[in-house]
Design an enzyme around this catalytic site. Structure first.
Site, mmCIF file in Angstrom:
data_model
loop_
_atom_site.group_PDB
_atom_site.id
_atom_site.type_symbol
_atom_site.label_atom_id
_atom_site.label_comp_id
_atom_site.label_asym_id
_atom_site.label_seq_id
_atom_site.Cartn_x
_atom_site.Cartn_y
_atom_site.Cartn_z
ATOM 1 N N ASP A 67 0.813 -1.211 0.000
ATOM 2 C CA ASP A 67 0.000 0.000 0.000
ATOM 3 C C ASP A 67 0.849 1.265 0.000
ATOM 4 O O ASP A 67 2.073 1.214 0.170
ATOM 5 C CB ASP A 67 -0.966 0.001 1.202
ATOM 6 C CG ASP A 67 -0.268 -0.344 2.521
ATOM 7 O OD1 ASP A 67 0.973 -0.391 2.558
ATOM 8 O OD2 ASP A 67 -0.976 -0.572 3.515
ATOM 9 N N ASN A 136 -7.357 -2.497 14.285
ATOM 10 C CA ASN A 136 -8.756 -2.754 13.911
ATOM 11 C C ASN A 136 -8.886 -3.950 12.965
ATOM 12 O O ASN A 136 -9.944 -4.160 12.375
ATOM 13 C CB ASN A 136 -9.372 -1.499 13.266
ATOM 14 C CG ASN A 136 -8.685 -1.122 11.950
ATOM 15 O OD1 ASN A 136 -7.719 -1.761 11.530
ATOM 16 N ND2 ASN A 136 -9.179 -0.076 11.303
ATOM 17 N N HIS A 138 -7.138 -4.418 10.133
ATOM 18 C CA HIS A 138 -6.873 -4.201 8.704
ATOM 19 C C HIS A 138 -5.590 -4.888 8.256
ATOM 20 O O HIS A 138 -4.666 -5.099 9.044
ATOM 21 C CB HIS A 138 -6.895 -2.707 8.342
ATOM 22 C CG HIS A 138 -5.687 -1.908 8.705
ATOM 23 N ND1 HIS A 138 -5.757 -0.572 9.041
ATOM 24 C CD2 HIS A 138 -4.371 -2.220 8.782
ATOM 25 C CE1 HIS A 138 -4.546 -0.120 9.297
ATOM 26 N NE2 HIS A 138 -3.687 -1.097 9.145
HETATM 27 C C1 GLP Z 1 -0.244 0.519 8.476
HETATM 28 C C2 GLP Z 1 -0.047 -0.340 7.228
HETATM 29 C C3 GLP Z 1 -0.310 -1.797 7.489
HETATM 30 C C4 GLP Z 1 0.380 -2.238 8.771
HETATM 31 C C5 GLP Z 1 -0.160 -1.435 9.917
HETATM 32 C C6 GLP Z 1 0.372 -1.879 11.282
HETATM 33 O O1 GLP Z 1 -1.537 0.947 8.656
HETATM 34 N N1 GLP Z 1 -0.880 0.095 6.158
HETATM 35 O O2 GLP Z 1 0.140 -2.559 6.378
HETATM 36 O O3 GLP Z 1 0.167 -3.608 8.980
HETATM 37 O O4 GLP Z 1 0.207 -0.086 9.676
HETATM 38 O O5 GLP Z 1 1.496 -1.156 11.622
HETATM 39 P P1 GLP Z 1 2.416 -1.440 12.899
HETATM 40 O O6 GLP Z 1 3.242 -2.616 12.513
HETATM 41 O O7 GLP Z 1 3.230 -0.195 13.015
HETATM 42 O O8 GLP Z 1 1.524 -1.684 14.023
#
Ligand code: GLP
Length: 263
Positions: A67, A136, A138
């Protein structure tokens, strides 16, 4: 879905790194699916070390990131292209022309999404897809209510995601509210996927992913339909699971079987 519960975040990163190293030794031209966020950083550091010591080469592989923020160019310090350059690409022998991140600054984001899907297909699909998870549930920027068969497209970020990621933006920087993300269908098409999560803040999302119903309310639960998905978590991220002892038992049996079969 294979659930691997390890003692700490370092073991999680090591497990993930070994999966990538094995993938590349089996298929040097592998197509890697990569992720951003704080969770994969330790894994990337291990891949950098392995590359420097000659244990793995990225020369022939290609990569597609999950992304990107819509509106940020690749040289913006908060863009995911910039993140990948700093955290991985600048330190390994990958061909820069074979690293793909959705274009956040394109004039035509809709065409760019279709083009991204075409490029993945032309490369023969993603061999190994790395995933983190939002609090959440995602994956990529597929927020709750995302279509479970969705493809790469523009997504509006959920308020929880904007809050979670605000820590990366300074107060005078405008934080994007839109993104381009691979779809859940795109992720499910990968030959193998590995989701990493560490820390208690991810425990609810992990419980919903592994033991909750298959639902767009928790996009990561779509991995229940993935033919070859492994969820690798530390004890804190596993703390809301009901069947922890069973997953550990299965993992011990897996290791025994692998040893017996010489895998
Ligand atoms: C962002 C990315 C995700 C990632 C998420 C979690 O929102 N778009 O791909 O999994 O962050 O991030 P973290 O690993 O910093 O908790």
């Amino acid at each position: 879905m294979q659930v691997v519960i390890l003692n700490d975040s370092d073991a999680v990163a090591e497990y993930g790194a070994q999966l990538f190293i094995k993938q590349l030794s089996k298929k040097p031209k592998a197509v890697l699916g990569l992720a951003t966020g704080s969770t994969p950083i330790a894994l990337y550091q291990k891949l950098i070390e392995a590359n420097k010591s000659g244990d793995v080469s990225f020369k022939e592989c290609s990569s597609f990131n999950l992304d990107e923020y819509l509106g940020l160019s690749g040289d913006h310090p908060q863009s995911y292209r910039y993140f990948m350059q700093q955290q991985l690409f600048n330190h390994i022998d990958i061909n820069p022309l074979q690293t793909f991140v959705p274009a956040g600054d394109t004039d035509n984001p809709i065409d760019a999404c279709h083009h991204y899907e075409d490029m993945i297909r032309e490369k023969g699909g993603i061999d190994l897809q790395l995933l983190g998870i939002g609090s959440n549930g995602h994956i990529g920027f597929n927020e709750p209510s995302s279509g479970l068969m969705s493809r790469t497209r523009i997504k509006t970020l959920a308020p929880a995601t904007i809050r979670d990621n605000a820590r990366f933006f300074s107060s005078d920087e405008e934080q994007p509210h839109l993104s381009i993300t691979m779809g859940i269908g795109t992720i499910l098409d990968s030959h193998q996927s590995i989701l990493l999560a560490t820390g208690a803040a991810k425990a609810g999302a992990i419980a919903a992913t592994v033991e909750g119903p298959l639902t767009a309310a928790c996009p990561a639960s779509a991995l229940q339909m993935h033919p070859n998905a492994v969820v690798v978590i530390d004890e804190d991220a596993a703390s809301q699971l009901q069947n922890t002892e069973f997953y550990k038992h299965v993992e011990r049996e897996n290791l025994r079987l692998k040893a017996r079969l010489g895998l």
